[in-house]
Write a protein that holds these residues in place. Sequence first.
Motif, short mmCIF file in Angstrom:
data_model
loop_
_atom_site.label_atom_id
_atom_site.label_comp_id
_atom_site.label_asym_id
_atom_site.label_seq_id
_atom_site.Cartn_x
_atom_site.Cartn_y
_atom_site.Cartn_z
N SER A 1 -6.67 11.00 -9.13
CA SER A 1 -6.94 11.81 -8.68
C SER A 1 -7.51 12.44 -6.82
O SER A 1 -7.84 11.86 -6.30
CB SER A 1 -8.24 12.23 -9.01
OG SER A 1 -8.96 13.68 -8.28
N ASP A 2 -6.51 13.46 -6.73
CA ASP A 2 -6.45 13.96 -5.03
C ASP A 2 -8.19 13.21 -4.47
O ASP A 2 -8.16 12.97 -3.89
CB ASP A 2 -6.11 14.66 -4.39
CG ASP A 2 -4.32 14.63 -4.37
OD1 ASP A 2 -3.89 13.96 -4.91
OD2 ASP A 2 -3.58 16.04 -5.11
N THR A 3 -9.26 14.50 -5.76
CA THR A 3 -10.54 14.22 -5.02
C THR A 3 -10.95 12.62 -4.68
O THR A 3 -11.46 12.35 -4.19
CB THR A 3 -12.08 14.76 -5.97
OG1 THR A 3 -10.65 16.35 -5.64
CG2 THR A 3 -12.68 15.03 -5.16
N VAL A 4 -10.38 12.55 -5.90
CA VAL A 4 -11.12 11.34 -5.16
C VAL A 4 -10.40 9.88 -5.04
O VAL A 4 -11.10 9.16 -3.96
CB VAL A 4 -11.49 9.88 -7.35
CG1 VAL A 4 -11.49 8.25 -7.32
CG2 VAL A 4 -12.31 10.73 -8.34
N LEU A 5 -9.18 10.08 -4.52
CA LEU A 5 -8.47 9.32 -3.70
C LEU A 5 -9.50 9.56 -1.82
O LEU A 5 -9.18 8.71 -0.98
CB LEU A 5 -7.25 10.07 -3.91
CG LEU A 5 -6.44 9.16 -4.59
CD1 LEU A 5 -4.97 9.56 -5.10
CD2 LEU A 5 -6.06 7.60 -4.89
N HIS B 1 0.78 -1.79 0.08
CA HIS B 1 0.21 0.29 -0.28
C HIS B 1 1.30 1.22 0.02
O HIS B 1 1.95 1.70 0.40
CB HIS B 1 -1.26 0.02 1.29
CG HIS B 1 -1.67 1.13 1.44
ND1 HIS B 1 -1.41 2.64 1.19
CD2 HIS B 1 -3.18 1.22 0.93
CE1 HIS B 1 -2.31 3.42 1.80
NE2 HIS B 1 -3.79 2.34 1.13
N PRO B 2 0.59 2.36 -0.84
CA PRO B 2 1.18 3.43 -0.97
C PRO B 2 1.72 4.00 0.77
O PRO B 2 2.97 4.44 0.59
CB PRO B 2 0.71 4.61 -1.69
CG PRO B 2 0.02 3.72 -2.97
CD PRO B 2 -0.49 2.67 -1.76
N TYR C 1 -3.33 8.34 0.66
CA TYR C 1 -2.37 9.21 -0.01
C TYR C 1 -2.71 10.61 -0.64
O TYR C 1 -3.53 9.20 -1.68
CB TYR C 1 -0.97 8.07 -0.50
CG TYR C 1 -1.49 7.77 -1.46
CD1 TYR C 1 -1.77 7.59 -2.67
CD2 TYR C 1 -2.76 5.78 -0.84
CE1 TYR C 1 -2.95 6.38 -3.34
CE2 TYR C 1 -3.00 5.20 -1.71
CZ TYR C 1 -3.11 5.23 -3.34
OH TYR C 1 -3.56 4.24 -4.17
N ARG C 2 -2.51 10.82 -1.72
CA ARG C 2 -2.11 11.81 -3.36
C ARG C 2 -1.47 11.67 -3.85
O ARG C 2 -0.34 10.68 -3.99
CB ARG C 2 -1.87 13.03 -2.24
CG ARG C 2 -3.37 13.93 -1.39
CD ARG C 2 -4.77 12.92 -1.76
NE ARG C 2 -5.72 13.34 -0.37
CZ ARG C 2 -6.39 12.27 0.15
NH1 ARG C 2 -6.09 11.03 -0.06
NH2 ARG C 2 -7.51 12.18 0.47
#
Length: 508
Positions: free
Chosen positions: A283-287, A253-254, A294-295
């Motif tokens: 996408s940071d929003t989706v993440l 996992h990152p 993480y982003r």
Amino acid sequence: MTSSSDRGPTVDVSSPKTYEVRTYGCQMNVHDSERLSGLLEEAGYVPAPEGSDGDADVVVFNTCAVRENADNRLYGNLGRLAPRKASRPGMQIAVGGCLAQKDRDTIVRKAPWVDVVFGTHNIGKLPVLLERARVQEEAQVEIAESLEAFPSTLPTRRESAYAAWVSISVGCNNTCTFCIVPALRGKEKDRRTGDILAEIEALVGEGVSEITLLGQNVNAYGSDIGDREAFSKLLRACGKIEGLERVRFTSPHPRDFTDDVIAAMAETPNVMPQLHMPLQSGSDTVLKAMRRSYRQERFLGIIEKVRAAMPDAAISTDIIVGFPGETEEDFEQTMHVVREARFTNAFTFQYSKRPGTPAATMDGQIPKEVVQARYERLVALQEEISWEENKKQVGRTLELMVAEGEGRKDGSTHRLSGRAPDNRLVHFTKPDQEVRPGDVVTVEITYAAPHHLLAEGAVLDVRRTRAGDAWEKRNATQTTKSAGVLLGLPKIGVPEPLPAATGGCTAH
């Protein structure tokens, strides 16, 4: 370790019963199925002949609950077996794995001809549950709520003589909104380092030369004991085991992928230059909506550090297309990361609702036609990148571990197949001398396709190995070829899945 007496009476050896295990899903399920086969053989069952297709005394379904069609697939297969079971007195059907853990009594209600339902935590109970169902003449449903024994501590029937899975942890502490696995596999539980290394040494003693460390979130290993560097220490310890030629792991996992792990990979010669690093979205929003910790910048930073430490590393990933709320701009961010990271391959999924997960009830569910169009664009981009990255291998001289059964056209092309250190699949010209699965050959790459490489010239060197000896010994003593663990892996994108069945519940 549970004794054989705890698992119930053994089968009458004068007339051994046959078994078949059908596996769906991730590497953890494949690993569990090897244990189920080992448990059944310890109890006196024998593998059904190859191609038996349900014509066995015991048929076991080891299920996955990650994909939306998992339920339909299981009940369809059970339905096809119903008339065969009705015409064959004494035949038994068992259902285990993640879907069994989730659905429990529903399975017996929908398919009353099923004899045994067991969960992810109590696979060691299968033989005794089969015997109990036979004696009591009624279905047995037993779902443990917590782990009874690590899969690796149970008997096993490994499908490969030269490569093996080794479980280092089970369960997951993450709370990704699209994933049902933590509810089915439980919280992360780490195995003792000494037990892991002892198992690896025993496997090497049997002739195994490649091991894959396995966990739902493999690089979070050590969270039980509060040692954030436990995983890198384990990798370095594997490097000290004589005779162990290749070490891989899946899936990390990152969030937990730290610099000490990168250093351990780069500095430990038998840890292979291969990394599967699930992205899921660029996408940071989706993440954030996925509850991934993480982003984009953090993810690309990991890739950059890995490439700096191991320039030849092959990096693969998992990507979900069409997560609820994903806009065209969000999707373009995913495409941007794919272009920047230049993955060797990517396993791409169209978002699939799973009841019981937060994402299933989120607003902004994406229309199927939009998801399909984005998916096709992503697949086309990754196909192009995979081919370009493979072309860079042309002219390189590589050591391949000879594989068994990976080249569908090997017979007609007079070739064999093997895996490079970075796990790329290579088809090579069959040499005049005998080469066995597990042996190592040296070849020069002459051609690249998106999903494989070719070495069309003469083999430069053949090294016979203890792993090849183990394969030869197994084949010499195997009187009946087993149907073994039948992989029912879904098509999950580009390229064709590697032997390590990437995706599903270990792809976090």
